[in-house]
Scaffold this active site. Structure first.
Site, mmCIF file in Angstrom:
data_model
loop_
_atom_site.group_PDB
_atom_site.id
_atom_site.type_symbol
_atom_site.label_atom_id
_atom_site.label_comp_id
_atom_site.label_asym_id
_atom_site.label_seq_id
_atom_site.Cartn_x
_atom_site.Cartn_y
_atom_site.Cartn_z
ATOM 1 N N GLU A 1 56.470 29.865 43.460
ATOM 2 C CA GLU A 1 57.374 29.404 44.514
ATOM 3 C C GLU A 1 57.919 30.570 45.340
ATOM 4 O OE1 GLU A 1 61.401 27.947 43.328
ATOM 5 O OE2 GLU A 1 60.649 28.298 41.296
ATOM 6 N N GLU B 1 12.846 37.638 33.523
ATOM 7 C CA GLU B 1 13.998 38.308 32.935
ATOM 8 C C GLU B 1 13.568 38.994 31.644
ATOM 9 O OE1 GLU B 1 16.973 40.160 31.999
ATOM 10 O OE2 GLU B 1 17.308 38.942 33.798
ATOM 11 N N LYS C 1 34.272 39.747 28.615
ATOM 12 C CA LYS C 1 35.470 40.547 28.887
ATOM 13 C C LYS C 1 36.701 39.657 28.953
ATOM 14 C CE LYS C 1 36.220 41.492 33.021
ATOM 15 N NZ LYS C 1 35.921 41.914 34.406
ATOM 16 N N ARG D 1 40.361 60.132 37.930
ATOM 17 C CA ARG D 1 40.293 61.324 38.778
ATOM 18 C C ARG D 1 41.111 61.186 40.062
ATOM 19 N NH1 ARG D 1 34.070 61.221 41.170
ATOM 20 N NH2 ARG D 1 34.293 59.339 42.434
ATOM 21 N N TYR E 1 38.296 48.291 38.216
ATOM 22 C CA TYR E 1 38.421 47.020 37.500
ATOM 23 C C TYR E 1 38.179 47.185 35.998
ATOM 24 C CZ TYR E 1 37.807 43.969 41.701
ATOM 25 O OH TYR E 1 37.931 43.301 42.877
ATOM 26 N N ALA F 1 40.305 38.949 41.471
ATOM 27 C CA ALA F 1 41.296 39.145 40.409
ATOM 28 C C ALA F 1 40.878 40.325 39.551
ATOM 29 C CB ALA F 1 41.412 37.889 39.550
ATOM 30 N N CYS G 1 31.865 39.780 32.852
ATOM 31 C CA CYS G 1 33.131 39.090 33.055
ATOM 32 C C CYS G 1 33.439 38.011 32.026
ATOM 33 C CB CYS G 1 33.203 38.513 34.468
ATOM 34 S SG CYS G 1 31.682 37.807 35.090
ATOM 35 N N TYR H 1 22.064 28.294 30.736
ATOM 36 C CA TYR H 1 21.430 28.820 31.945
ATOM 37 C C TYR H 1 19.932 28.530 31.943
ATOM 38 C CZ TYR H 1 25.080 31.391 34.452
ATOM 39 O OH TYR H 1 26.170 31.728 35.215
ATOM 40 N N THR I 1 24.638 40.245 33.940
ATOM 41 C CA THR I 1 25.783 41.043 33.504
ATOM 42 C C THR I 1 27.011 40.188 33.246
ATOM 43 O OG1 THR I 1 25.005 43.034 34.621
ATOM 44 C CG2 THR I 1 27.356 42.893 34.171
ATOM 45 N N CYS I 2 27.328 39.292 34.169
ATOM 46 C CA CYS I 2 28.564 38.520 34.061
ATOM 47 C C CYS I 2 28.618 37.714 32.767
ATOM 48 C CB CYS I 2 28.716 37.599 35.259
ATOM 49 S SG CYS I 2 30.205 36.581 35.182
ATOM 50 N N GLU J 1 40.943 46.987 32.891
ATOM 51 C CA GLU J 1 40.835 45.786 32.065
ATOM 52 C C GLU J 1 40.601 46.143 30.601
ATOM 53 O OE1 GLU J 1 39.215 42.607 35.418
ATOM 54 O OE2 GLU J 1 37.776 43.773 34.261
ATOM 55 N N ARG K 1 41.787 52.341 43.232
ATOM 56 C CA ARG K 1 41.623 52.771 44.625
ATOM 57 C C ARG K 1 41.121 51.597 45.469
ATOM 58 N NH1 ARG K 1 37.122 54.776 47.271
ATOM 59 N NH2 ARG K 1 35.986 54.823 45.296
ATOM 60 N N HIS L 1 59.145 24.029 41.646
ATOM 61 C CA HIS L 1 60.182 24.704 40.861
ATOM 62 C C HIS L 1 60.281 24.114 39.458
ATOM 63 C CE1 HIS L 1 63.905 26.918 40.249
ATOM 64 N NE2 HIS L 1 64.430 25.810 39.727
#
Length: 453
Positions: A442, A35, A51, A200, A179, A342, A48, A99, A42-43, A183, A206, A437
């Site tokens: 629900e 690396e 973000k 556009r 996305y 999501a 993500c 990580y 990226t995440c 966001e 889309r 409820h």
């Protein structure tokens, strides 16, 4: 294995590469992961995770306003951008170290250098060292796209730079309708930035269900976000401390920043794949089969660099499946259908399965159930925001083909609905399930009347 330095050499320590390296090492393989930047991809580093932290931050302005309706006073509140960036960086540092620990604990070796492909079994490190491996896994992800032909493109930022701005602009133009664009439009608008979204297409998002797209666009406009559809940026030029943006429809206006969020392209440039004869798709992604194997038998690829389904959980699943198949002795193919997802827009979207348009193209009879309502919270907050829920059902078998939600906690609901839809639940199963409820969810089990509008 004899004759090679490693059984597996992974290029890229993002979600897919790290998972593949860890699982392969646990199977007893000698693994190295290279690396050039930071571990997590990226995440974790610039996607993500930061973000979502920014989304949380941007929601507090409305939360403070809403609290007044519940008896709270919120006059003395303020926001400091530098503190948010600093705290976000601290969390990313923690995740980066975690990580690394997890990778090394599994027995894999981390090489913090850029690596490129020299031939089907050899990688070249930036230091000049060559290493050999029985298998090479390419997991280099994707990078934001900025059109180089656009006059002034060098003045634009992408999501990468948005996480490290020295200060918030007073106005921002975000180019894109997917996305990332919607966001970040919610993020900047929530933090008090005048936000213009230039798309556009005829509508944002889309590929998503049309009712959801239209509903979200309406709610975003209520929050003060200007959405300019069927438009594109034609030029960018420096103007004082900011920029001046020209659109293809002749409109021109100033902004503190212009951000491109028009998609991401696979990270294959300069990777040396041509040295090994690896075939690429017309969109410059690594072409792979159902087992993530490239046109060269010893080279595999997972994640966004393959441009299949560009989502972090997909990359993780692909990396795990690769390790199971190649080193675990059990062939595992990833099913890319019925993936719940999501969009952390404001309000957020949770969805799984077919859109109404897709269902009508593939099924003879389609029943639609949908409802739009004011979330209970806003009966006291007074906020003008509505929630939308929609079920797409096969009219012959009664099977639920798709579920689409726009509103608070939609992403959390989509995760559970992903299980239900994958199991082939019928509308009658929804109907037979007791409601919790009072909750917004629900509504999913109390919808009875077919939509005829």
């Amino acid at each position: 294995m004899s004759g090679f330095d490693y059984d597996l050499f992974v290029i890229g320590a993002g979600s897919g590469g790290v998972r593949a390296g860890r699982i392969a090492a646990r199977y007893g393989a000698k693994v190295a992961v290279a690396e050039e930047y930071r571990v997590g991809g990226t995440c974790v580093i610039r996607g993500c995770v930061p973000k979502k932290l920014f989304v949380y931050a941007s929601k507090f302005a409305e939360e403070f306003e809403d609290a007044v309706g519940f008896g709270w006073a919120s006059e003395k509140v303020s926001f400091d951008w530098a503190s948010l960036v600093e705290n976000k960086d601290r969390e990313i540092d923690r995740l980066n170290k975690a990580y690394i620990r997890n990778l090394e604990a599994a027995g894999a070796e981390l090489i913090q250098e850029r690596a490129t492909v020299a031939d089907p079994h050899t990688v070249l490190l930036a230091s000049g060292r060559k290493l050999t491996a029985l298998y090479i896994l390419v997991a280099t992800g994707a990078t934001p796209f900025v059109p180089r032909h656009l006059p002034g493109h060098e003045l634009a930022i992408t999501s990468n730079e948005a996480f490290h701005l020295e200060r918030l602009p007073s106005r921002i133009v975000i180019v894109g309708g997917g996305y990332i664009a919607v966001e970040f439009a919610g993020i900047f608008s929530g933090l008090g930035v005048e936000t213009v979204l230039v798309c556009r297409g005829e509508q944002i998002l889309r590929g998503f269900d049309d009712d959801i797209r239209n509903h979200l666009a309406g709610e975003m406009k209520k929050k003060g976000i200007e959405i300019r559809t069927q438009a594109n940026v034609a030029s960018i030029e420096r103007s004082g401390d900011g920029v001046r943006v020209g659109l293809n429809d002749g409109a021109r206006f100033g902004a503190g920043q212009v951000m491109f969020a028009t998609g991401r392209i696979p990270n294959v440039l300069g990777l040396g794949l041509e040295n090994a004869g690896v075939e690429l798709t017309p969109h410059m992604a690594v072409k792979v089969d159902s087992l993530s194997r490239s046109s060269v038998p010893s080279i595999y690829a997972v994640g966004d660099v393959t441009n299949r389904v560009n989502l972090t959980p997909v990359a993780i699943r692909e990396g795990h499946a690769f390790a199971d198949t190649v080193f675990g002795g059990k062939e595992v193919k990833v099913d890319h259908a019925l993936i719940p997802t999501a969009v952390f827009s404001q309000p957020e979207i949770g969805t799984v399965g077919l859109t109404e348009v897709q269902a009508r193209q593939g099924y003879r009879a389609v029943d639609i159930y949908k409802t739009s309502f004011r979330p209970m919270k806003h009966t006291l907050s007074g906020r003008d925001e509505r929630m939308l829920m929609k079920l797409v059902v096969d009219g012959e078998s009664d099977r639920v083909l798709g579920c689409h939600i726009c509103g608070p906690d939609a992403g959390e609901m989509a995760q559970l609905l992903g299980i239900v839809v994958r199991m082939g639940a019928k509308k009658s199963d929804f109907d037979a399930t007791m409601a919790v409820h009072p909750t917004a969810a629900e509504e999913l089990v109390t919808l009875r009347e077919k939509w005829t509008g």
